[in-house]
Scaffold this motif. Structure first.
Motif, PDB file in Angstrom:
ATOM      1  N   ARG A 343       0.807  -1.221   0.000  1.00  0.00           N
ATOM      2  CA  ARG A 343       0.000   0.000   0.000  1.00  0.00           C
ATOM      3  C   ARG A 343       0.844   1.277   0.000  1.00  0.00           C
ATOM      4  N   ASN A 344       2.152   1.136  -0.004  1.00  0.00           N
ATOM      5  CA  ASN A 344       3.005   2.311  -0.039  1.00  0.00           C
ATOM      6  C   ASN A 344       2.805   3.045  -1.351  1.00  0.00           C
ATOM      7  N   PRO A 345       2.354   4.307  -1.325  1.00  0.00           N
ATOM      8  CA  PRO A 345       2.047   5.008  -2.573  1.00  0.00           C
ATOM      9  C   PRO A 345       3.270   5.233  -3.453  1.00  0.00           C
ATOM     10  N   VAL A 346       4.458   5.385  -2.833  1.00  0.00           N
ATOM     11  CA  VAL A 346       5.679   5.581  -3.623  1.00  0.00           C
ATOM     12  C   VAL A 346       5.994   4.310  -4.404  1.00  0.00           C
ATOM     13  N   LEU A 347       5.883   3.160  -3.728  1.00  0.00           N
ATOM     14  CA  LEU A 347       6.128   1.883  -4.404  1.00  0.00           C
ATOM     15  C   LEU A 347       5.128   1.679  -5.541  1.00  0.00           C
ATOM     16  N   PHE A 348       3.853   1.956  -5.250  1.00  0.00           N
ATOM     17  CA  PHE A 348       2.815   1.742  -6.265  1.00  0.00           C
ATOM     18  C   PHE A 348       3.060   2.593  -7.507  1.00  0.00           C
ATOM     19  N   THR A 349       3.301   3.883  -7.315  1.00  0.00           N
ATOM     20  CA  THR A 349       3.494   4.763  -8.475  1.00  0.00           C
ATOM     21  C   THR A 349       4.780   4.427  -9.224  1.00  0.00           C
ATOM     22  N   THR A 350       5.815   3.992  -8.482  1.00  0.00           N
ATOM     23  CA  THR A 350       7.075   3.611  -9.142  1.00  0.00           C
ATOM     24  C   THR A 350       6.876   2.391 -10.034  1.00  0.00           C
ATOM     25  N   LEU A 351       6.176   1.376  -9.522  1.00  0.00           N
ATOM     26  CA  LEU A 351       5.914   0.176 -10.316  1.00  0.00           C
ATOM     27  C   LEU A 351       4.951   0.476 -11.461  1.00  0.00           C
ATOM     28  N   LEU A 352       3.971   1.324 -11.184  1.00  0.00           N
ATOM     29  CA  LEU A 352       2.978   1.638 -12.210  1.00  0.00           C
ATOM     30  C   LEU A 352       3.628   2.317 -13.413  1.00  0.00           C
ATOM     31  N   GLU A 353       4.555   3.221 -13.170  1.00  0.00           N
ATOM     32  CA  GLU A 353       5.189   3.964 -14.251  1.00  0.00           C
ATOM     33  C   GLU A 353       6.121   3.099 -15.093  1.00  0.00           C
ATOM     34  N   LYS A 354       6.394   1.881 -14.612  1.00  0.00           N
ATOM     35  CA  LYS A 354       7.211   0.957 -15.399  1.00  0.00           C
ATOM     36  C   LYS A 354       6.354   0.082 -16.326  1.00  0.00           C
ATOM     37  N   GLN A 355       5.029   0.190 -16.204  1.00  0.00           N
ATOM     38  CA  GLN A 355       4.139  -0.610 -17.050  1.00  0.00           C
ATOM     39  C   GLN A 355       3.908   0.119 -18.379  1.00  0.00           C
ATOM     40  N   ARG A 356       3.332  -0.607 -19.319  1.00  0.00           N
ATOM     41  CA  ARG A 356       3.082   0.000 -20.629  1.00  0.00           C
ATOM     42  C   ARG A 356       2.028   1.097 -20.502  1.00  0.00           C
ATOM     43  N   LYS A 357       2.194   2.107 -21.322  1.00  0.00           N
ATOM     44  CA  LYS A 357       1.299   3.245 -21.285  1.00  0.00           C
ATOM     45  C   LYS A 357       0.536   3.333 -22.601  1.00  0.00           C
ATOM     46  N   VAL A 358      -0.743   3.674 -22.535  1.00  0.00           N
ATOM     47  CA  VAL A 358      -1.578   3.797 -23.731  1.00  0.00           C
ATOM     48  C   VAL A 358      -2.070   5.231 -23.859  1.00  0.00           C
ATOM     49  N   ASP A 359      -2.553   5.530 -25.021  1.00  0.00           N
ATOM     50  CA  ASP A 359      -3.096   6.856 -25.283  1.00  0.00           C
ATOM     51  C   ASP A 359      -4.476   6.973 -24.635  1.00  0.00           C
ATOM     52  N   THR A 360      -4.602   7.858 -23.676  1.00  0.00           N
ATOM     53  CA  THR A 360      -5.891   8.039 -22.996  1.00  0.00           C
ATOM     54  C   THR A 360      -6.494   9.409 -23.316  1.00  0.00           C
ATOM     55  N   THR A 361      -6.125   9.943 -24.478  1.00  0.00           N
ATOM     56  CA  THR A 361      -6.720  11.209 -24.900  1.00  0.00           C
ATOM     57  C   THR A 361      -8.236  11.063 -24.919  1.00  0.00           C
ATOM     58  N   PRO A 362      -8.969  11.915 -24.220  1.00  0.00           N
ATOM     59  CA  PRO A 362     -10.427  11.728 -24.122  1.00  0.00           C
ATOM     60  C   PRO A 362     -11.144  11.976 -25.436  1.00  0.00           C
ATOM     61  N   PHE A 363     -12.177  11.171 -25.687  1.00  0.00           N
ATOM     62  CA  PHE A 363     -13.093  11.432 -26.786  1.00  0.00           C
ATOM     63  C   PHE A 363     -14.054  12.541 -26.360  1.00  0.00           C
ATOM     64  N   SER A 364     -14.586  13.233 -27.337  1.00  0.00           N
ATOM     65  CA  SER A 364     -15.608  14.233 -27.006  1.00  0.00           C
ATOM     66  C   SER A 364     -16.874  13.575 -26.479  1.00  0.00           C
TER      67      SER A 364
END
Length: 540
Positions: A343-364
């Motif tokens: 539950r450590n937020p630093v650990l979570f965000t660090t691991l999360l940023e190592k995962q693949r990222k997708v385009d989340t540009t919002p649709f209208s």
């Protein structure tokens, strides 16, 4: 001094907030900053209980609405239920109090989710077990009276049961399992410290056998002997055996009193109650000690049965039950340590940023649920007829209800426009067509509320015919084909291999985290009010 878990439980009970103990335990004990002030306020936030941490002037103690938590430099957090009674019991409380309090109030509408309901069902089962135990005891006493037990023999049987219960409380204290009963008994005065006595060297014989072991075995054997008397009519014989054993226990009681008084110089209330029970048993058996009943001659068969009960009880406790209890304790503590790490937020965000990222540009025309400007944006790829997606949506819906200022959720559906007869294609087109026709021209906040309700209703039933009765559409569902195609193209470009697939701020959520973990992670991820910062830096 109550432990934070028991403190929170009693406090919420006083506030009339129906929280499952298991959920409270899960939220509080696994918090990465447990047992700090932050862990308490985050737990209250997660449970939907309005709360505030403040530093107040000490001369305003009487004006603070009770109940509330106060932090002291000696005892940690203290539940204040009545200021006058507290000051009478602890005259030096104001000196120890550092002015920090946590105030809370019951929410107007307490929200529960599947986890809360599951925990409450488990608590109801525990209550049923307690009632069953009471019913068995009543039946046992009734059977004893019908069998011909005298009032002395009845008291001996009940004191054996009471001794077993007190010995069990001592074992719980050894395990670190707190309860209101033990906290009340072991915190009765300055000279009372159950742990100091129970954990001392003198409380262990031969380096491995503890007083609690002897108590459990002794009282259990006596209890089993009286059960044997109940079914074999050997009442007089069991009375004589109990008299001999009660007399043999006298030196132990003297040693216990002396050890607490002169060696540890602290009193263990549970140990003193045990000594008192032994003395009561001895007093009840004085007539049997002075003149054994001739009808209760201890036969060789009865001695063999007593020996069997003793060895069976001792080996079961020492080799099976006690090691199992301590293994469960170690496993629970290890699980809580791992959860705090997870539950450590630093650990979570660090691991999360190592995962693949997708385009989340919002649709209208996105199916945006909640706050589009919230710091935590969750995008989930769903199949309209996906059972796990429906289950995931319950968690997402709960997150929106609990953290509406922190979380925004976007739902995108898998879509195959060439499969016109596929019910999934038809469902996506129907949902999007309804949004296109009915929700156009609305403000973003109003549209978000309507979309949230619509998506929630769909996943409750996942049946287009029933859904159409609630959300009637007078236009051709295929009119939303372009919107649906955008969903399908995004899923293809994002390489959605299964549903639900969850993205947090564009990053894919994968093991070791799951969507259910977000309910525990969110309190540590969300931004805390600035007023908390100066308080939590110095309070642990």
């Amino acid at each position: 001094m109550l432990q934070p878990m028991q403190l929170m439980k009693r406090w919420l009970w006083r506030l009339e907030v129906p929280v499952s103990e298991k959920i409270l335990e899960q939220q509080l004990l696994s918090h990465p900053d447990y047992p700090s002030l932050l862990s308490i306020t985050d737990t209250l936030d997660a449970l939907g209980v309005e709360n505030m941490a403040l530093v107040v002037d000490k001369d305003k103690l009487d004006s603070i609405p009770v109940p509330f938590l106060a932090h002291t430099t000696v005892q940690g957090f203290v539940l204040v239920e009545n200021v006058q009674q507290l000051l009478k019991k602890q005259p030096d409380f104001i000196e120890k109090w550092n002015g920090v309090i946590v105030a809370a109030e019951k929410p107007a509408a307490f929200i529960t989710d599947d986890q809360h309901k599951k925990g409450q069902r488990e608590e109801r089962r525990q209550m049923q077990v307690r009632w069953l135990a009471v019913s068995v005891l009543i039946a046992f006493v009734a059977a004893a009276l019908l069998t011909g037990f005298t009032w002395i023999q009845m008291l001996l049987m009940l004191t054996a049961l009471a001794g077993t219960a007190i010995s069990a409380l001592i074992v719980m204290q050894e395990l670190g399992v707190s309860s209101p009963v033990t906290e009340q008994l072991c915190g009765a005065g300055k000279q009372t410290d159950c742990n100091a006595v129970i954990q001392s060297k003198g409380a262990t014989l031969m380096g491995w056998l503890k007083w609690s072991d002897i108590g459990i075995i002794y009282f259990s054997v006596i209890t089993f002997l009286w059960i044997t008397a109940l079914f074999t009519a050997q009442i007089a014989t069991v009375s004589n055996i109990t008299a001999i054993v009660a007399a043999a226990s006298l030196p132990f009681t003297v040693y216990s009193i002396y050890y607490q008084w002169r060696v540890v110089k602290k009193w263990c209330t549970l140990c003193l109650i045990t000594v008192g029970i032994l003395w009561v048993q001895l007093a009840l058996m004085l007539p049997a000690l002075t003149s054994f009943s001739t009808s209760g001659i201890v036969t060789l068969n009865m001695l063999a049965l007593t020996a069997f009960i003793f060895f069976f009880t001792a080996t079961s406790w020492l080799l099976l039950i006690k090691p199992l209890l301590f293994r469960q304790k170690d496993l629970f503590e290890e699980q809580q340590r791992l959860m705090r790490f997870k539950r450590n937020p630093v650990l979570f965000t660090t691991l999360l940023e190592k995962q693949r990222k997708v385009d989340t540009t919002p649709f209208s025309h996105d199916l945006q649920l909640g706050n589009a400007d919230a710091p935590v944006q969750i995008m989930v790829a769903c199949n309209p007829y996906c059972g796990p997606c429906a289950h995931a949506h319950k968690t997402l819906h709960w997150l929106l209800e609990r953290y509406n200022n922190t979380v925004g959720i976007t739902v995108r559906f898998t879509y195959n426009g060439s499969a016109r007869d596929d019910k999934r294609t038809q469902a996506v087109e129907y949902i999007l067509s309804y949004v296109q026709k009915e929700f156009s021209g609305m403000s973003s906040d109003e549209r978000s509320k309507r979309v949230k309700a619509l998506v929630h209703d769909w996943f409750l039933q996942m049946n287009e015919e029933k859904f159409a009765q609630q959300y009637a559409l007078n236009t051709d569902p295929a009119s939303a084909g372009d919107w649906a195609a955008d969903h399908g193209n995004w899923c293809n470009n994002s390489k959605i291999a299964f549903t639900p697939t969850v993205f947090i701020n564009g990053y894919e959520l994968i093991q070791p985290y799951s969507l259910n973990d977000l309910s525990l992670l969110m309190p540590t991820l969300k931004e805390k009010m600035a007023s908390y910062d100066s308080v939590t830096e110095n309070v642990t």
